[in-house]
Enzyme design. Structure first.
Site, PDB file in Angstrom:
ATOM      1  N   LYS A 141     -11.991  24.854  84.398  1.00 12.06           N
ATOM      2  CA  LYS A 141     -12.703  24.137  85.469  1.00 12.06           C
ATOM      3  C   LYS A 141     -13.724  23.160  84.900  1.00 12.06           C
ATOM      4  CE  LYS A 141     -16.600  25.562  87.839  1.00 12.06           C
ATOM      5  NZ  LYS A 141     -17.426  26.497  88.623  1.00 12.06           N
ATOM      6  N   GLN A 145     -29.385  27.319  86.886  1.00 16.61           N
ATOM      7  CA  GLN A 145     -30.076  26.288  86.093  1.00 16.61           C
ATOM      8  C   GLN A 145     -30.597  26.939  84.814  1.00 16.61           C
ATOM      9  OE1 GLN A 145     -32.681  23.601  88.206  1.00 16.61           O
ATOM     10  NE2 GLN A 145     -31.654  23.999  90.141  1.00 16.61           N
ATOM     11  N   HIS A 194     -26.155  35.041  86.850  1.00 13.76           N
ATOM     12  CA  HIS A 194     -25.142  34.037  86.520  1.00 13.76           C
ATOM     13  C   HIS A 194     -24.840  34.047  85.022  1.00 13.76           C
ATOM     14  CE1 HIS A 194     -22.788  30.480  86.503  1.00 13.76           C
ATOM     15  NE2 HIS A 194     -23.645  29.867  85.723  1.00 13.76           N
TER      16      HIS A 194
HETATM   17  C1  R5P Z   1     -20.494  28.515  88.390  1.00 17.00           C
HETATM   18  O1  R5P Z   1     -20.555  28.480  87.175  1.00 17.00           O
HETATM   19  C2  R5P Z   1     -20.565  29.770  89.169  1.00 17.00           C
HETATM   20  O2  R5P Z   1     -20.142  30.868  88.417  1.00 17.00           O
HETATM   21  C3  R5P Z   1     -19.757  29.681  90.457  1.00 17.00           C
HETATM   22  O3  R5P Z   1     -18.403  29.505  90.121  1.00 17.00           O
HETATM   23  C4  R5P Z   1     -20.227  28.524  91.276  1.00 17.00           C
HETATM   24  O4  R5P Z   1     -21.612  28.509  91.362  1.00 17.00           O
HETATM   25  C5  R5P Z   1     -19.645  28.578  92.654  1.00 17.00           C
HETATM   26  O5  R5P Z   1     -20.126  27.468  93.364  1.00 17.00           O
HETATM   27  P1  R5P Z   1     -19.205  26.759  94.420  1.00 17.00           P
HETATM   28  O6  R5P Z   1     -18.749  27.814  95.384  1.00 17.00           O
HETATM   29  O7  R5P Z   1     -20.129  25.758  95.082  1.00 17.00           O
HETATM   30  O8  R5P Z   1     -18.089  26.090  93.696  1.00 17.00           O
END
Ligand code: R5P
Length: 302
Positions: free
Chosen positions: A188, A96, A128
């Protein structure tokens, strides 16, 4: 005097491994609950004049572990610790890092502010977004585990390193550099907290064995969507998936069990799942990466 390691309840094994590498012990502490659910924490060892490293990843239940960390930090300070460092291998709310829209909080900044009030320094692993550091008003050491992960994965695992989204591109580049491999990026889009859509792959993957590299596997929606996109783009079989933080929540286990994975690798920034995990999981220990940093930080105090 050596640094003192204090463990929260989230990941005592990592604290023990770190302390062993530092040639010290984990401090005694008591963590109980009052009948109304409040934490009652108490240090069992004298921390006066000591350089304390508080080990606590913010895994489930996130709020509880955060509060325990804040209480332990307060206990250390009030008991005369020379310096208190929050060693948070997984910083919850880091995703966040910007407001999604009007009426939303800046979660990463809230957590950073709370920690900045509670401790003197912080150590975090594979944030992140590196920009999250800007929410802290104390010194923050960011640990990059990509070299350690790449060394574990090895150059024979695949032909091309793939970032499952644009945000993971820099991380994938660092990983790829360590192995001397090219990089591709999946396009994505996140639909909901657990659903994502992959619209294609930028870069050459046809006939190549991919190594997917991300910071977090939460619900595994990102990994699932990236795997499908790679298949559609003609990538070869033998996929390796590698991430720093294995949260494995919600539908993650079911999703991972459906994927054609050759290897799945995470660090122990969070306690690895102990049982009923659907695929073989390789866990890369962080203590060997963290110990030299803690030693360096401790040396600065002397
Ligand atoms: C997103 O930007 C993060 O880098 C991860 O790709 C994401 O948080 C992974 O979450 P999930 O496994 O729920 O897709």
């Amino acid at each position: 005097m050596p640094p003192l390691v204090v463990a929260g309840s989230a990941h005592p094994k990592l604290a023990t491994e770190l302390a062993a590498r530092l040639g010290t012990q984990v401090a005694a502490r008591i963590g109980e609950r009052f009948p109304d659910g409040e934490w009652r924490v108490r240090l069992g060892d004298d921390v006066r004049g000591r350089d304390v490293f508080l080990v606590q990843p913010l895994c489930l239940p996130v709020g509880d572990h955060l509060l325990e960390l804040l209480l332990l930090a307060d206990a250390c300070r009030r008991s005369g610790a020379a310096r208190v460092c929050a060693l948070v291998p997984y910083l919850a709310y880091a995703r966040q890092d910007r407001r999604g829209g009007e009426g939303e909080p800046l979660g990463a900044r809230v957590i950073a502010s709370l920690l900045s009030e509670a401790v003197d320094r912080a150590v975090v692993v594979d944030l992140h977004s590196p920009a999250v550091e800007g929410g802290f008003s104390i010194s923050v050491e960011q640990v990059d585990p990509m070299t350690a992960l790449a060394a574990h994965v090895g150059p024979g695992a695949g032909d091309v390193v793939v970032a499952p989204d644009l945000g993971a591109a820099r991380r994938a580049e660092r990983f790829a550099r360590a192995l001397g491999k090219p990089v591709a990026i999946v396009h994505k889009t996140r639909l909901t907290g657990s659903e994502v859509e992959a619209r294609g792959v930028v870069g050459d993957v046809r006939g190549l064995v991919p190594i997917l590299v991300d910071d977090i596997i939460s619900t595994a929606g990102t990994i699932e969507a990236a795997t499908l996109a790679l298949r559609e783009a003609g990538a070869a079989d033998g996929l390796t998936v590698c991430a720093t933080h294995g949260l494995f929540v919600g539908p993650a286990r079911e999703r991972l069990s459906r994927l054609p994975l050759r290897r799945l690798i995470v660090t122990d920034s969070l306690p690895p799942p102990e049982r009923d995990f659907p695929v073989p999981l390789e866990v890369v220990p962080l203590a060997p990466v963290l110990a030299p940093l803690v030693e360096r930080m401790h040396a600065e105090l002397r």
